[in-house]
Design a protein around this motif. Structure first.
Motif, PDB file in Angstrom:
ATOM      1  N   SER A  89       0.813  -1.214   0.000  1.00  0.00           N
ATOM      2  CA  SER A  89       0.000   0.000   0.000  1.00  0.00           C
ATOM      3  C   SER A  89       0.845   1.262   0.000  1.00  0.00           C
ATOM      4  CB  SER A  89      -0.926   0.013   1.227  1.00  0.00           C
ATOM      5  OG  SER A  89      -0.149   0.029   2.406  1.00  0.00           O
ATOM      6  N   THR A  90       2.131   1.117   0.328  1.00  0.00           N
ATOM      7  CA  THR A  90       3.010   2.288   0.346  1.00  0.00           C
ATOM      8  C   THR A  90       4.313   1.957  -0.371  1.00  0.00           C
ATOM      9  OG1 THR A  90       3.865   1.602   2.503  1.00  0.00           O
ATOM     10  CG2 THR A  90       2.072   3.209   2.496  1.00  0.00           C
ATOM     11  N   ALA A 134       7.668   3.510   5.043  1.00  0.00           N
ATOM     12  CA  ALA A 134       6.771   3.348   6.176  1.00  0.00           C
ATOM     13  C   ALA A 134       7.421   3.969   7.404  1.00  0.00           C
ATOM     14  CB  ALA A 134       6.494   1.865   6.399  1.00  0.00           C
ATOM     15  N   PRO A 186      -7.051   4.311  15.079  1.00  0.00           N
ATOM     16  CA  PRO A 186      -6.830   2.863  15.025  1.00  0.00           C
ATOM     17  C   PRO A 186      -7.736   2.129  16.011  1.00  0.00           C
ATOM     18  CG  PRO A 186      -4.730   4.025  14.970  1.00  0.00           C
ATOM     19  CD  PRO A 186      -5.779   5.058  15.242  1.00  0.00           C
ATOM     20  N   LEU A 210      -1.867  -0.685  11.704  1.00  0.00           N
ATOM     21  CA  LEU A 210      -2.089  -0.192  10.351  1.00  0.00           C
ATOM     22  C   LEU A 210      -0.791  -0.387   9.575  1.00  0.00           C
ATOM     23  CD1 LEU A 210      -3.959   3.155  11.187  1.00  0.00           C
ATOM     24  CD2 LEU A 210      -4.941   0.899  10.715  1.00  0.00           C
ATOM     25  N   GLY A 242       2.237  -0.461   7.134  1.00  0.00           N
ATOM     26  CA  GLY A 242       2.659   0.435   6.073  1.00  0.00           C
ATOM     27  C   GLY A 242       2.237   1.870   6.256  1.00  0.00           C
ATOM     28  N   SER A 243       1.637   2.206   7.399  1.00  0.00           N
ATOM     29  CA  SER A 243       1.208   3.590   7.608  1.00  0.00           C
ATOM     30  C   SER A 243       2.419   4.499   7.765  1.00  0.00           C
ATOM     31  CB  SER A 243       0.306   3.686   8.832  1.00  0.00           C
ATOM     32  OG  SER A 243       0.978   3.214   9.991  1.00  0.00           O
ATOM     33  N   ARG A 244       2.191   5.781   7.501  1.00  0.00           N
ATOM     34  CA  ARG A 244       3.254   6.785   7.608  1.00  0.00           C
ATOM     35  C   ARG A 244       2.855   7.821   8.641  1.00  0.00           C
ATOM     36  NH1 ARG A 244       4.104   9.524   2.156  1.00  0.00           N
ATOM     37  NH2 ARG A 244       6.113  10.136   3.051  1.00  0.00           N
ATOM     38  N   LEU A 289      -1.597   9.499  11.436  1.00  0.00           N
ATOM     39  CA  LEU A 289      -1.098   8.421  10.590  1.00  0.00           C
ATOM     40  C   LEU A 289      -1.840   8.469   9.258  1.00  0.00           C
ATOM     41  CD1 LEU A 289      -1.086   5.425  13.124  1.00  0.00           C
ATOM     42  CD2 LEU A 289       0.912   6.721  12.331  1.00  0.00           C
ATOM     43  N   HIS A 339      -2.812   6.056   6.200  1.00  0.00           N
ATOM     44  CA  HIS A 339      -2.884   4.628   5.867  1.00  0.00           C
ATOM     45  C   HIS A 339      -3.895   4.430   4.755  1.00  0.00           C
ATOM     46  CE1 HIS A 339      -2.978   0.286   6.332  1.00  0.00           C
ATOM     47  NE2 HIS A 339      -4.282   0.328   6.528  1.00  0.00           N
ATOM     48  N   ASP A 340      -3.430   3.843   3.661  1.00  0.00           N
ATOM     49  CA  ASP A 340      -4.308   3.605   2.499  1.00  0.00           C
ATOM     50  C   ASP A 340      -5.041   4.884   2.082  1.00  0.00           C
ATOM     51  OD1 ASP A 340      -3.555   0.990   2.266  1.00  0.00           O
ATOM     52  OD2 ASP A 340      -5.300   0.165   3.303  1.00  0.00           O
ATOM     53  N   TYR A 387      -5.623   9.148  10.053  1.00  0.00           N
ATOM     54  CA  TYR A 387      -6.016   8.667  11.371  1.00  0.00           C
ATOM     55  C   TYR A 387      -5.366   9.549  12.435  1.00  0.00           C
ATOM     56  CZ  TYR A 387      -7.606   4.309   9.172  1.00  0.00           C
ATOM     57  OH  TYR A 387      -8.269   3.384   8.394  1.00  0.00           O
TER      58      TYR A 387
END
Length: 486
Positions: free
Chosen positions: A19-20, A25, A115, A132, A134-136, A251, A253-254, A258
């Motif tokens: 996803s990233t 990440a 989350p 989550l 691969g979240s950044r 965050l 994510h996709d 968040y």
């Protein structure tokens, strides 16, 4: 003060997912061994998730121990501990649980995403959440230039939704099931520290942090402005609020935003959260003034960047950075006002809190340094301007309902105690040079001496006078290095 010091060991490689694939990440660290924290797997097993599988277990940075990975039953989870109070209480856990109880009533598709909370062991002060992958972190997204206006508008909608928790249907937000929402006054700024620094805190502060507190303590106008801000906060309408909002609390994510970390959640002035988001962008703009044009090749090169800029270069970079980030502040405010009608004075109070946020960030980032760098001094100058004249900056920061264009960008004088370079004045803001003599410590004579660990000449000029205090009951720092400030 807000700090983000990692309690974990050396960093391991960053982990990316499909996803990233084109973006890094979150940076991962080697976590604390689970054999020293048996309560972690005990909670996961009680929740029916299975214990952590040892392979691939990592941690994120932060002041709290945490673990991220996959359990033996294939569930991806994130677990963290929080500090307990000296009296054995667990106020941070209680505040976070109060948020979860309030957020449970959010409808599907709410702009406020967080989350999923899987469970908490209050006695052990451990909580588990859905990971989550691969979240950044929002701070990484901002540094990469990807925290664009669309994301800022989404952030504004999320924060506004937070500020309406429990009020959409007239419900008292403190009447929901679950722990009561904390109504105690938010701890920052620590008003007693404006008069004098507690001796018990000195040994845990770096020399740069002590110098940063000098800038606050001995600037009587800033101290008075902070007291005014606190008084306005006490009479302002209070709502559920995050009260520790920073970029790294977001965050991505996709493609969705968040908001997390609810340990400071309480009823408070909503202007705190708005001002913190504004302050984050202003601090980012300040940092960009001294950002290198290329990657430094050595640590020495990295330290030197910013010290050799001319006055004109600082002015040009500062104005350009603010012009670049103010549309993002405007997008946040647009999103906020789409979901909530603010009280008439919220924007002005938010500017004041943005001013404090700049001081808070410079104090936090000074933790690892012996002297204040130019970024910190520039942040202090902008923060000072906002605190002293919040009403004058509302339209400039595009927090006014009628603001449809970008006014001239005002920034501020950089306090330059002991600095040979000229004070910075951008866009016509009067230069105010603050040169305090010494930091005040409760019960300690304020004396200026040379700290043995800090040279009197730093890089090309003294960035801050070297300051240390000797407690009457303590030996001189030079004779007792273990008891001296770092």
């Amino acid at each position: 003060m807000t700090t983000t010091t990692s309690t974990t060991a050396a960093p391991t490689e960053a982990v990316a997912t499909a996803s990233t694939a084109d973006a890094p990440a979150l940076i991962r660290f080697r976590p604390t061994g689970l054999d020293t924290a048996p309560e972690v797997n005990a909670l996961l097993e009680r929740l029916g998730l299975g214990p952590f599988a040892p392979d691939g277990l990592t941690a994120f940075g932060g002041r709290n121990d945490n673990w991220a990975g996959t359990t033996t039953l294939g569930r991806q989870v994130f677990v963290k501990t929080v500090a307990r109070a000296s009296d054995g209480g667990r106020p941070e856990i209680d505040r976070a649980l109060a948020f979860e109880a309030s957020a449970a009533r959010l409808p599907a598709g709410s702009p406020l995403r967080t989350p999923e909370h899987l469970g908490t062991d209050r006695d052990s002060a451990v909580s588990a959440f859905r990971l989550l992958p691969g979240s950044r972190s929002g701070s990484e997204v901002a540094l990469d230039g990807d925290f664009d206006e669309a994301l800022c508008r989404e952030a504004g909608r999320a924060v506004a939704t937070l500020h309406t928790l429990g009020t959409a249907d007239g419900e008292d937000p403190d009447a929901a099931s679950g722990p009561a929402i904390d109504t105690a006054e938010a701890p920052l700024p620590p008003m007693r520290w404006l008069r004098a620094f507690p001796w018990s805190e000195v040994q845990d502060r770096s020399m740069a942090q002590i110098a940063a507190w000098k800038l606050v303590q001995d600037d009587t106008e800033v101290v008075a402005a902070l007291h005014r801000l606190r008084e306005r906060e006490r009479t302002a309408p209070h709502t559920p609020a995050h009260c520790d909002l920073r970029f790294d609390q977001f965050l991505v994510h996709d493609g969705q935003l968040y908001l997390c970390d609810w340990e400071e959640f309480r009823l408070a002035d909503p202007a705190r959260d708005v001002g913190a988001f504004v302050g984050e962008w202003l601090f980012q703009a300040t940092y960009s003034v001294f950002a290198p044009t290329g990657e430094p090749t050595t640590a020495k090169d990295a330290v030197a960047f910013g010290f050799d800029l001319s006055h004109e270069e600082i002015v040009e970079r500062g104005a350009a950075g603010l012009r670049h980030h103010i549309p993002r502040i405007a997008a946040f405010w647009q999103g906020y006002t789409e979901c909530r009608t603010p009280d008439p004075e919220l924007a002005e109070r938010a500017v004041g809190f943005a001013g404090w946020h700049l001081y808070d960030r410079l104090i936090a980032t000074a933790q690892a340094h012996a002297v204040l760098n130019p970024v910190a001094r520039a942040a202090a100058g902008i923060g000072r301007t906002l605190l002293l004249n919040p009403a004058g900056a509302v339209a400039t920061l595009r927090l006014a309902a009628s603001a449809t264009t970008s006014p001239a960008v005002p920034t501020a004088a950089v306090p330059t105690a002991g600095v040979a370079t000229p004070a910075v004045a951008i866009a016509g803001v009067p230069t105010a040079v603050v040169a305090p003599p010494a930091v005040a410590i409760a019960g300690v004579p304020t004396v200026v001496v040379s700290h043995p660990a800090v040279p009197t000449v730093v890089v090309s000029h003294p960035a801050v006078p070297t300051v240390v205090v000797s407690h009457p009951a303590q030996p001189h720092p030079a004779d007792a290095p273990s008891g001296s400030p770092r």
